[in-house]
Design a protein around this motif. Structure first.
Motif, short mmCIF file in Angstrom:
data_model
loop_
_atom_site.label_atom_id
_atom_site.label_comp_id
_atom_site.label_asym_id
_atom_site.label_seq_id
_atom_site.Cartn_x
_atom_site.Cartn_y
_atom_site.Cartn_z
N UNK A 1 0.83 -1.21 0.00
CA UNK A 1 0.00 0.00 0.00
C UNK A 1 0.86 1.25 0.00
N UNK A 2 1.90 1.24 0.83
CA UNK A 2 2.82 2.38 0.90
C UNK A 2 3.51 2.61 -0.44
N UNK A 3 3.99 1.54 -1.06
CA UNK A 3 4.68 1.67 -2.33
C UNK A 3 3.75 2.17 -3.42
N UNK A 4 2.51 1.68 -3.45
CA UNK A 4 1.54 2.13 -4.45
C UNK A 4 1.29 3.63 -4.31
N UNK B 1 15.85 -1.16 -5.52
CA UNK B 1 16.46 -1.04 -4.20
C UNK B 1 15.89 0.13 -3.40
N UNK B 2 15.78 1.30 -4.03
CA UNK B 2 15.31 2.49 -3.31
C UNK B 2 13.90 2.26 -2.76
N UNK B 3 13.05 1.63 -3.56
CA UNK B 3 11.69 1.33 -3.10
C UNK B 3 11.72 0.37 -1.92
N UNK B 4 12.59 -0.61 -1.99
CA UNK B 4 12.70 -1.56 -0.89
C UNK B 4 13.18 -0.92 0.39
N UNK B 5 14.17 -0.02 0.28
CA UNK B 5 14.68 0.67 1.46
C UNK B 5 13.59 1.56 2.07
N UNK B 6 12.82 2.22 1.22
CA UNK B 6 11.72 3.05 1.73
C UNK B 6 10.68 2.19 2.45
N UNK B 7 10.37 1.02 1.88
CA UNK B 7 9.41 0.14 2.52
C UNK B 7 9.88 -0.33 3.88
N UNK B 8 11.15 -0.67 4.00
CA UNK B 8 11.70 -1.09 5.28
C UNK B 8 11.66 0.07 6.29
#
Length: 381
Positions: free
Chosen positions: A209-212, A355-362
């Motif tokens: 949800x956050x990434x969307x 990677x950037x999206x993954x780091x933001x999700x974490x």
């Protein structure tokens, strides 16, 4: 005929995880082969030798390309003349980093299921591994692959909503409402912090949800206030979360994710409101995007229909529904485009989450936990 016909040959793909009975492994395999862009030729599908062999046979892998552990697979495939060019990682979260590291350091591209890792410490290690490698890293936040999600992003970037004011995103499910969910293959590891990480529903679906929301609005979240719950008896991790968001350009947001909401199967929905109008999209009805210009009737935009620019991401004429698997395949196609470009020496990034999206999700999961532990205090990301 596929619109991808005529491009360079299929990418040789391996898979770690996703053995018999694993839902997400099957989804990745379908997405990878939907447009003929990948050939799955190797796999370490289970950590149990017997199950690994049986799972490989079930999907047609050659016995000598079916491995019992991912390290052996990475070492051997890197030496083979026709070894894999990319690997799909579809394991529980705690294995994402150690598996990715083995392939990245050998120059093999990585297509990893979300979230990035189980912990922030591993996320930082993953970042160093990706930066030290010449290989591509793609994170399969697959909902960004829907054509009308891309349409919504383009409309917002073009200023059709004006200055954004309010963003609401929700992702309710009900499959963990009953205590028996924790005994299923899909549920038992998701409530184990050692394998899932510190976030339950926040890590599993909250990150989607956050990434969307981030992908469509293009705006970073500067701070949040979270209230996390574990309603299921005996659960170690959250199964419900309410999160208030402050966005970089002044908009305010709300994110709700829940896996204990009876009547909701996979209810991901995004609504964005600006000074000039609003947009409304739902994953369970993904071929329609509602656009309401301020003071005018609501317009229904359809995938492939008038007023949209979605041809690049669609396969069938308008009115022939496309959905989850096709959106997932769009992420794989973006990865294939970038990998094929790299074959020719080009330095092309994939038009897909990374990677950037993954780091933001974490960072989002960690901030939610910090805030909830402080009784909903506002914390920065």
């Amino acid at each position: 005929m596929s619109r991808f016909t005529g491009r360079s040959g299929p990418v040789r793909l391996g898979m770690v995880g996703g053995g018999s009975g694993a839902f997400i492994g099957g989804v990745h395999r379908i997405a990878a082969r939907l447009d003929g862009r990948f050939d799955l030729v190797a796999g370490a599908l289970s950590s149990t030798p017997e199950r690994a062999a049986a799972s490989g046979q079930e999907i047609g892998l050659a016995p000598d390309r079916t491995y019992h552990d991912f390290k052996t697979m990475a070492q051997r495939e890197a030496r083979l003349k026709d070894g894999i060019e990319a690997v799909a990682i579809v394991t529980p979260n705690h294995l994402h980093f150690p598996v990715a590291r083995e392939f990245l350091k050998r120059g093999i591209h990585v297509i990893c299921d979300k979230p990035l890792t189980a912990t922030q410490a591993e996320a930082r290690q993953m970042a160093r591994a990706v930066e030290a490698s010449d290989a591509l890293f793609v994170l399969t936040h697959n909902y960004t692959g829907y054509p009308l999600v891309r349409q919504a992003r383009a409309m917002i970037a073009a200023g059709e909503l004006g200055q954004l004011r309010v963003v609401q995103v929700e992702y309710p499910q009900d499959w963990m409402a009953d205590a028996s969910a924790l005994t299923s293959k899909q549920g038992e590891w998701r409530d184990d912090p050692a394998r899932s990480g510190a976030g339950g529903a926040t890590g599993d679906i909250g990150t989607h949800a956050f990434n969307l929301m981030r992908f469509v609005t293009g705006q970073a979240v500067t701070s949040l206030s979270a209230d996390l719950q574990s309603f299921g008896p005996g659960r170690q991790l959250d199964d419900n979360a309410h999160v208030l968001l402050r966005l970089a350009d002044g908009a305010r947001g709300m994110l709700w994710c829940s896996q204990v909401a009876p009547g909701h199967e996979n209810g991901l929905r995004l609504r964005v409101f600006g000074e000039k109008g609003g947009l409304d999209w739902s994953q369970e009805n993904p071929n329609r995007l509602l656009h309401t210009p301020l003071g005018e009737p609501t317009r229904v935009l359809t995938r492939g229909g008038p007023g949209t620019d979605t041809a690049k991401f669609t396969r069938l004429p308008a009115g022939h529904p496309e959905g989850f698997l096709e959106a997932f395949a769009n992420i794989y196609n973006a990865a294939a485009d970038a990998i094929v470009a790299r074959r020719g020496g080009g330095a092309v990034a994939a038009d897909a989450p990374g990677l950037a999206d993954g780091l933001e999700g974490m960072g989002f999961v960690a901030a939610c936990i910090r805030s909830s532990q402080r009784n909903g205090a506002w914390v920065t990301l």
